[in-house]
Design a protein around this motif. Structure first.
Motif, PDB file in Angstrom:
ATOM      1  N   GLN A 142      -4.763 -11.392   1.422  1.00  0.00           N
ATOM      2  CA  GLN A 142      -4.803 -10.038   1.976  1.00  0.00           C
ATOM      3  C   GLN A 142      -3.968  -9.114   1.099  1.00  0.00           C
ATOM      4  N   ASN A 143      -4.515  -7.930   0.817  1.00  0.00           N
ATOM      5  CA  ASN A 143      -3.844  -6.949  -0.023  1.00  0.00           C
ATOM      6  C   ASN A 143      -3.077  -5.951   0.831  1.00  0.00           C
ATOM      7  N   LEU A 144      -1.856  -5.625   0.420  1.00  0.00           N
ATOM      8  CA  LEU A 144      -1.125  -4.517   1.019  1.00  0.00           C
ATOM      9  C   LEU A 144      -1.580  -3.239   0.304  1.00  0.00           C
ATOM     10  N   THR A 145      -2.346  -2.431   0.973  1.00  0.00           N
ATOM     11  CA  THR A 145      -2.949  -1.260   0.344  1.00  0.00           C
ATOM     12  C   THR A 145      -1.898  -0.190   0.058  1.00  0.00           C
ATOM     13  N   PRO A 146      -2.137   0.671  -0.935  1.00  0.00           N
ATOM     14  CA  PRO A 146      -1.151   1.699  -1.268  1.00  0.00           C
ATOM     15  C   PRO A 146      -0.761   2.588  -0.098  1.00  0.00           C
ATOM     16  N   ASP A 147      -1.735   2.989   0.728  1.00  0.00           N
ATOM     17  CA  ASP A 147      -1.385   3.861   1.847  1.00  0.00           C
ATOM     18  C   ASP A 147      -0.456   3.155   2.833  1.00  0.00           C
ATOM     19  N   LEU A 148      -0.656   1.858   3.044  1.00  0.00           N
ATOM     20  CA  LEU A 148       0.226   1.105   3.925  1.00  0.00           C
ATOM     21  C   LEU A 148       1.625   0.991   3.322  1.00  0.00           C
ATOM     22  N   VAL A 149       1.706   0.675   2.028  1.00  0.00           N
ATOM     23  CA  VAL A 149       3.006   0.544   1.363  1.00  0.00           C
ATOM     24  C   VAL A 149       3.763   1.867   1.410  1.00  0.00           C
ATOM     25  N   ILE A 150       3.060   2.967   1.154  1.00  0.00           N
ATOM     26  CA  ILE A 150       3.696   4.290   1.187  1.00  0.00           C
ATOM     27  C   ILE A 150       4.217   4.601   2.593  1.00  0.00           C
ATOM     28  N   GLU A 151       3.457   4.210   3.608  1.00  0.00           N
ATOM     29  CA  GLU A 151       3.925   4.396   4.982  1.00  0.00           C
ATOM     30  C   GLU A 151       5.163   3.548   5.255  1.00  0.00           C
ATOM     31  N   LEU A 152       5.136   2.287   4.857  1.00  0.00           N
ATOM     32  CA  LEU A 152       6.276   1.402   5.094  1.00  0.00           C
ATOM     33  C   LEU A 152       7.513   1.867   4.336  1.00  0.00           C
ATOM     34  N   ALA A 153       7.323   2.509   3.189  1.00  0.00           N
ATOM     35  CA  ALA A 153       8.454   2.979   2.387  1.00  0.00           C
ATOM     36  C   ALA A 153       9.269   4.046   3.106  1.00  0.00           C
ATOM     37  N   ASP A 154       8.712   4.636   4.155  1.00  0.00           N
ATOM     38  CA  ASP A 154       9.464   5.615   4.943  1.00  0.00           C
ATOM     39  C   ASP A 154      10.565   4.963   5.779  1.00  0.00           C
ATOM     40  N   HIS A 155      10.448   3.658   6.018  1.00  0.00           N
ATOM     41  CA  HIS A 155      11.473   2.960   6.798  1.00  0.00           C
ATOM     42  C   HIS A 155      12.727   2.828   5.933  1.00  0.00           C
ATOM     43  N   PRO A 156      13.884   3.251   6.414  1.00  0.00           N
ATOM     44  CA  PRO A 156      15.097   3.196   5.585  1.00  0.00           C
ATOM     45  C   PRO A 156      15.516   1.793   5.191  1.00  0.00           C
ATOM     46  N   GLY A 157      15.027   0.781   5.905  1.00  0.00           N
ATOM     47  CA  GLY A 157      15.383  -0.584   5.568  1.00  0.00           C
ATOM     48  C   GLY A 157      14.471  -1.237   4.545  1.00  0.00           C
ATOM     49  N   ILE A 158      13.399  -0.555   4.150  1.00  0.00           N
ATOM     50  CA  ILE A 158      12.453  -1.112   3.173  1.00  0.00           C
ATOM     51  C   ILE A 158      12.743  -0.483   1.820  1.00  0.00           C
ATOM     52  N   ALA A 159      13.208  -1.314   0.889  1.00  0.00           N
ATOM     53  CA  ALA A 159      13.782  -0.826  -0.365  1.00  0.00           C
ATOM     54  C   ALA A 159      12.842  -0.914  -1.551  1.00  0.00           C
ATOM     55  N   GLY A 160      11.709  -1.610  -1.407  1.00  0.00           N
ATOM     56  CA  GLY A 160      10.841  -1.730  -2.569  1.00  0.00           C
ATOM     57  C   GLY A 160       9.701  -2.693  -2.328  1.00  0.00           C
TER      58      GLY A 160
END
Length: 291
Positions: A142-160
């Motif tokens: 399963q691929n983590l799509t760019p839009d999902l990664v960009i959304e998750l990057a808004d969480h302050p605990g997700i660093a990269g």
């Protein structure tokens, strides 16, 4: 921010019937890598055979890595699972042991829906240790799509994110969408490190750096100082090693290469098996190029 060259370190095993951990060898390997200039280390990832480590062994390996690093470089510990409760347990343990971050693979086999992925990663990101996502569709299905990664990057605990999709357009889209955030994009494929750096990535979680750490560091540092011809030269110098590390399923080749170099390695654990003789000869020939 996590940046630079982070070897995904192998887990050395003893060659006895129980195939226990060689923690002394692990510490020696880490000292060698740090002395070569690496910017961080990643224990208990795919290259560290995390899938066949017990929970107690995970703790021992991460603890030995933290002790060996002694604060000189960050320790980004692999703590992922396809079971959210288990991933939370691994991640809490890494935090409490003293790891600087947790590398969390997307859940494999389950193929969760989007909301499940968001809840899974958010639960881990709430644990007060920086989380680096790990996208490797070839292992997870399963691929983590760019839009999902960009959304998750808004969480302050997700660093990269460690990006190992092999899709440079996807990498570009992730970097484009996270440029205004404190978010590291790391190559998960040695051979794509240079092109990903050119797109704006921050480093690499590297298999080849177990074997040629100083050269991998030199590639990264040449790029950072703007010496593209030097970075390109080192990239092509290392290209045969990049390919050799995947003549069989990782970490079978890198573990054999480490053993050939005199590093602590030992056997791989079933269901992985040792490298075939013909492929060992190919590996030996490649390693001679770096003597």
């Amino acid at each position: 921010m996590f940046e630079g060259v982070y070897p995904a370190i192998i887990t050395p095993f003893l060659r006895d019937p129980e195939r226990g951990l060689d923690l002394d060898g692990l510490r020696i390997n880490i000292e060698y890598l740090i002395s070569a200039g690496v910017h961080g280390i990643v224990p208990c990832g795919s290259t560290g055979e995390s899938a066949t480590l017990t929970f107690e062994e995970h703790e021992l390996v991460i603890g030995a890595a933290v002790d060996a690093a002694r604060g000189r470089v960050p320790v980004l510990a692999g703590t992922g699972s396809n079971n959210t409760a288990e991933a939370i347990r691994f991640t809490k343990a890494a935090r409490d042991i003293g790891a600087d971050g947790a590398l969390v693979i997307s859940p494999y086999y389950n193929k969760p829906n989007r909301s499940g992925l968001v809840k899974h990663f958010s639960a881990l990101a709430d644990l007060e240790i920086p989380i680096v996502l790990y996208n490797v569709p070839g292992r997870t299905g399963q691929n983590l799509t760019p839009d999902l990664v960009i959304e998750l990057a808004d969480h302050p605990g997700i660093a990269g994110i460690k990006e190992a999709s092999g899709n440079l357009e996807q990498v570009s889209r992730i970097i484009e969408g996270t440029r205004d955030k404190d978010f590291s994009v790391l190559s998960g494929d040695d051979a794509l490190t240079l092109p990903m750096l050119a797109l704006g990535a921050h480093g690499v979680i590297s298999v080849a750096a177990n074997i040629e750490p100083a050269r991998m560091v030199a590639l990264f540092e040449a790029f950072v100082r703007g010496d593209l011809p030097a970075a390109r030269h080192i990239h092509y110098e290392l290209a045969p090693l990049f390919r050799a590390m995947f003549i069989e399923t990782n970490p079978i080749p890198v573990k054999r290469a480490a053993g050939l170099r005199g590093m602590a390695a030992g056997p791989v654990r079933l269901p992985l098996d040792e490298l075939e003789d013909e492929k060992v000869r190919v590996l030996e020939e490649v390693l001679r190029q770096y003597e």
